[in-house]
Each structure stands twice: as C-alpha cells, then as structure tokens.
Design a protein around this motif. Structure first.
Motif, mmCIF file in Angstrom:
data_model
loop_
_atom_site.group_PDB
_atom_site.id
_atom_site.type_symbol
_atom_site.label_atom_id
_atom_site.label_comp_id
_atom_site.label_asym_id
_atom_site.label_seq_id
_atom_site.Cartn_x
_atom_site.Cartn_y
_atom_site.Cartn_z
ATOM 1 N N GLU A 1 0.826 -1.212 0.000
ATOM 2 C CA GLU A 1 0.000 0.000 0.000
ATOM 3 C C GLU A 1 0.859 1.261 0.000
ATOM 4 O O GLU A 1 1.787 1.404 0.802
ATOM 5 C CB GLU A 1 -0.901 -0.004 1.234
ATOM 6 N N VAL A 2 0.533 2.197 -0.897
ATOM 7 C CA VAL A 2 1.191 3.501 -0.899
ATOM 8 C C VAL A 2 0.613 4.317 0.249
ATOM 9 O O VAL A 2 -0.600 4.502 0.350
ATOM 10 C CB VAL A 2 0.970 4.243 -2.238
ATOM 11 N N VAL A 3 1.501 4.800 1.128
ATOM 12 C CA VAL A 3 1.038 5.606 2.262
ATOM 13 C C VAL A 3 1.684 6.994 2.271
ATOM 14 O O VAL A 3 1.355 7.818 3.129
ATOM 15 C CB VAL A 3 1.264 4.885 3.606
ATOM 16 N N GLY A 4 2.550 7.263 1.311
ATOM 17 C CA GLY A 4 3.160 8.582 1.184
ATOM 18 C C GLY A 4 3.711 8.784 -0.208
ATOM 19 O O GLY A 4 4.107 7.823 -0.868
ATOM 20 N N VAL A 5 3.712 10.040 -0.661
ATOM 21 C CA VAL A 5 4.180 10.358 -2.009
ATOM 22 C C VAL A 5 4.949 11.677 -1.964
ATOM 23 O O VAL A 5 4.555 12.618 -1.264
ATOM 24 C CB VAL A 5 2.997 10.511 -2.998
ATOM 25 N N ILE A 6 6.036 11.727 -2.727
ATOM 26 C CA ILE A 6 6.769 12.971 -2.903
ATOM 27 C C ILE A 6 7.006 13.183 -4.391
ATOM 28 O O ILE A 6 7.375 12.257 -5.114
ATOM 29 C CB ILE A 6 8.096 12.969 -2.094
ATOM 30 N N GLY A 7 6.735 14.394 -4.858
ATOM 31 C CA GLY A 7 6.953 14.770 -6.256
ATOM 32 C C GLY A 7 7.934 15.929 -6.310
ATOM 33 O O GLY A 7 7.764 16.919 -5.585
ATOM 34 N N TYR A 8 8.943 15.821 -7.154
ATOM 35 C CA TYR A 8 10.021 16.809 -7.154
ATOM 36 C C TYR A 8 10.687 16.884 -8.522
ATOM 37 O O TYR A 8 10.531 16.001 -9.361
ATOM 38 C CB TYR A 8 11.052 16.456 -6.085
ATOM 39 N N SER A 9 11.439 17.969 -8.705
ATOM 40 C CA SER A 9 12.149 18.189 -9.961
ATOM 41 C C SER A 9 13.591 18.574 -9.683
ATOM 42 O O SER A 9 13.868 19.354 -8.766
ATOM 43 C CB SER A 9 11.501 19.323 -10.755
ATOM 44 N N ILE B 1 6.840 9.126 8.009
ATOM 45 C CA ILE B 1 6.847 8.812 6.576
ATOM 46 C C ILE B 1 7.294 10.020 5.754
ATOM 47 O O ILE B 1 8.122 9.902 4.848
ATOM 48 C CB ILE B 1 5.471 8.306 6.128
ATOM 49 N N GLY B 2 6.752 11.192 6.060
ATOM 50 C CA GLY B 2 7.143 12.409 5.334
ATOM 51 C C GLY B 2 8.628 12.692 5.484
ATOM 52 O O GLY B 2 9.308 13.041 4.513
ATOM 53 N N THR B 3 9.136 12.520 6.678
ATOM 54 C CA THR B 3 10.565 12.721 6.930
ATOM 55 C C THR B 3 11.393 11.724 6.123
ATOM 56 O O THR B 3 12.416 12.086 5.525
ATOM 57 C CB THR B 3 10.876 12.578 8.435
ATOM 58 N N SER B 4 10.962 10.478 6.072
ATOM 59 C CA SER B 4 11.684 9.462 5.299
ATOM 60 C C SER B 4 11.709 9.807 3.818
ATOM 61 O O SER B 4 12.753 9.673 3.162
ATOM 62 C CB SER B 4 11.040 8.088 5.494
ATOM 63 N N LEU B 5 10.580 10.249 3.279
ATOM 64 C CA LEU B 5 10.526 10.645 1.870
ATOM 65 C C LEU B 5 11.437 11.840 1.610
ATOM 66 O O LEU B 5 12.191 11.850 0.629
ATOM 67 C CB LEU B 5 9.092 10.978 1.461
ATOM 68 N N LEU B 6 11.386 12.824 2.466
ATOM 69 C CA LEU B 6 12.230 14.001 2.297
ATOM 70 C C LEU B 6 13.709 13.643 2.424
ATOM 71 O O LEU B 6 14.537 14.107 1.639
ATOM 72 C CB LEU B 6 11.833 15.069 3.311
ATOM 73 N N ASN B 7 14.051 12.772 3.359
ATOM 74 C CA ASN B 7 15.448 12.346 3.496
ATOM 75 C C ASN B 7 15.938 11.596 2.259
ATOM 76 O O ASN B 7 17.100 11.737 1.862
ATOM 77 C CB ASN B 7 15.633 11.488 4.749
ATOM 78 N N ALA B 8 15.065 10.807 1.628
ATOM 79 C CA ALA B 8 15.453 10.111 0.394
ATOM 80 C C ALA B 8 15.766 11.115 -0.717
ATOM 81 O O ALA B 8 16.728 10.938 -1.477
ATOM 82 C CB ALA B 8 14.344 9.155 -0.037
ATOM 83 N N VAL B 9 14.977 12.177 -0.786
ATOM 84 C CA VAL B 9 15.225 13.216 -1.791
ATOM 85 C C VAL B 9 16.498 13.993 -1.451
ATOM 86 O O VAL B 9 17.276 14.336 -2.348
ATOM 87 C CB VAL B 9 13.993 14.148 -1.927
#
Length: 128
Positions: A59-67, A95-103
């Motif tokens: 299941e997708v529980v968070g999404v980050i979109g970036y350029s 989850i948001g922190t994990s996505l931001l850290n990946a970026v």
C-alpha cells in the motif's frame, strides 16, 4: 503483531504512478483519477518531474513529487519539492521525513546545492 515491510520506490512506470493517486488526491483533490496519469506525464515531460512512493506492504502511504533543475536562488543545481503528502491515517509517523530524506540523499548524489520545499501556508498541520 508483525509490522509490514516498508520501502521507498521511484515511480517510473504507469502502474506505479497510478498507485500514488489515492494518496496524492489528499493534497491535490482537483485532479480527477482519469486525468492523473496524463497530468503526471505532461509535468514529467516539461520539468523533469519525478515521483517516489513510500510503501507499507503493498500500500502507498506517502508520495513525494520533485524536480531536479537549476535555480538562480542557489546559483546552481537544486531539487524543488512540489508535492509531499502522507495518507491521512498515517501522518505523524515519520513517513514524510523518510521521503524528504530520500530526496535529500538524491540531491547530495546529484551535487545539488539545495532542496527547496514548497508548502502552502494554509497547511498548518503539515508545518507542525
């Protein structure tokens, strides 16, 4: 109770992009399901937009979109985060922190000088 495995996946296929819609619509409710994939593809073609999803199990529980682009404000390469959303029932769980850290890790690998996050000032809960 056993917890489900988690992972962050770059959404590079139509199927993966489609799986992000239910979470993304919590941030962008004006985009209709039938237009979502085509809209993402248009943005990708114009501005090198990328999506990554945080999966808990299947299941997708968070999404980050970036350029990734060049910004005068930092005099060099930067990643600009347009979209960051966590499923309403999963917020405040890191989850948001994990996505931001990946970026941020991607930005470092790409030699970027900054990661810029755009967030509407009306999103009080997100800023907390």
């Amino acid at each position: 109770m056993r917890s489900l495995p988690t992972r962050i996946v770059k959404c590079t296929t139509d199927e993966l992009i489609g799986q992000t819609y239910q979470v993304m619509r919590q941030l962008r409710p004006h985009i209709r399901a039938e237009d979502y994939l085509a809209t993402i593809q248009q943005i990708q073609a114009v501005k090198n937009y990328q999506l990554s999803a945080y999966f808990r199990g299947d299941e997708v529980v968070g999404v980050i979109g970036y350029s990734l682009d060049y910004r005068l404000s930092v005099a060099g390469r930067a990643i600009y985060v347009d979209d960051l959303v966590v499923d309403e029932g999963q917020r405040n769980s890191g989850i948001g922190t994990s996505l931001l850290n990946a970026v941020i890790d991607e930005a470092k690998a790409e030699g970027c000088k900054a990661v810029i996050l755009d967030s509407g000032k009306q999103r009080f809960d997100a800023h907390a």
